[in-house]
Write a protein that holds these residues in place. Structure first.
Motif, short mmCIF file in Angstrom:
data_model
loop_
_atom_site.label_atom_id
_atom_site.label_comp_id
_atom_site.label_asym_id
_atom_site.label_seq_id
_atom_site.Cartn_x
_atom_site.Cartn_y
_atom_site.Cartn_z
N THR A 100 -42.93 -5.83 15.92
CA THR A 100 -42.77 -4.56 16.63
C THR A 100 -43.39 -4.70 18.01
O THR A 100 -43.76 -5.80 18.45
N PHE A 132 -35.25 0.84 14.00
CA PHE A 132 -34.65 2.17 13.82
C PHE A 132 -33.32 2.06 13.08
O PHE A 132 -33.10 2.71 12.07
N TYR A 177 -34.85 -1.82 21.50
CA TYR A 177 -35.78 -1.05 22.33
C TYR A 177 -36.13 -1.90 23.55
O TYR A 177 -36.64 -3.02 23.41
N ASN A 215 -32.51 1.72 25.98
CA ASN A 215 -32.03 1.21 24.70
C ASN A 215 -30.56 0.86 24.76
O ASN A 215 -29.84 1.22 25.70
N SER A 229 -29.04 11.09 17.90
CA SER A 229 -30.00 10.61 18.87
C SER A 229 -30.39 11.71 19.84
O SER A 229 -29.55 12.53 20.23
#
Length: 238
Positions: A50, A133, A139, A172, A180
């Motif tokens: 992450t 996600f 990301y 993104n 979203s």
């Protein structure tokens, strides 16, 4: 860096290197991921990098969490920085269109022309900090300060795959269609996630992307080629 290794249930540990988003921290997380892949510790089943931490899933019948924690601490002590180098890709984007729902509003909010906003958005290289996600969802860090914008107060219930968005300080690329609250500027025909491919995921943490504006005709041509099996991403020299 202050390292914390925390239990997550009885089958996972979280290796936390910081409490903030930082490229150096993220690079170290990716280096640790690569080290555990090239020289595995017995019992580790999966690693999930992450922004600032690494989730390590393990089989407690093979290695106990306390022992694994000590092994991970040792790996961090001997870890050589810069062992992994991300790739740089050109990502074609049709700004505006039916998916770029927020382009004109964002330009007005920022007191820019649409053309200037597009030029600014496409002027930098973005770092893929993490995939998460949704399968393949990228990301991205590196969004110019002038484009930092809060998410929508009320999320949309359906945004197309390939949508290019802004959420706070992040950018993104949508990998699959879904709800979203991000603000969207356009769409790429590139599909970051396709389970029918040998490698279902096109991007990895540590890669970089550079957006390339295209017109509707090129978008249609690329979409047809991608549907026929072409990846759509072009790797370029750093």
């Amino acid at each position: 860096m202050t390292v914390r290794i925390l239990p997550c249930g009885d089958r996972a540990l979280s290796v936390e290197l910081s409490d903030r988003i930082d490229e150096t921290v993220n690079a170290r997380i990716i280096d640790l991921t690569a080290a555990l892949s090239s020289d595995p510790i017995g019992g580790i089943e999966e690693t999930v990098p992450t922004y600032r931490s690494l989730m390590v899933l393990y089989d407690p019948a093979i290695i106990r969490g306390k022992d694994l924690s000590l092994r991970l601490e040792e790996r961090l002590r001997i870890l050589q920085p810069g062992r992994t180098s991300g790739r740089l890709f050109s990502v074609p984007v049709r700004y505006g269109g039916p998916v770029g729902l927020d382009l004109e509003d964002l330009a007005a909010m920022k007191a820019m022309t649409v053309e200037d906003l597009i030029a600014l958005h496409a002027s930098v290289d973005y770092r893929v900090y993490m995939i998460g996600f949704a399968p393949g969802f990228a990301y991205l860090g590196g969004l110019p300060d002038a484009l930092h914008t809060p998410r929508l107060a009320v999320p949309r219930q359906h945004v197309a795959a390939g949508a290019i968005g802004i959420g706070g300080k992040q950018a993104n690329i949508n990998s699959v269609a879904g709800p979203s609250g991000w603000r969207f500027l356009g769409q790429t025909p590139v599909r970051l996630f396709d389970p029918s491919r040998a490698d279902a995921f096109l991007l990895k943490a540590g890669d970089r992307v550079r957006f390339r504006p295209i017109e509707a005709a090129e978008e249609a041509d690329l979409a047809a080629r991608i549907a026929a099996g072409a990846p759509g991403l072009e790797e370029i020299a750093s």
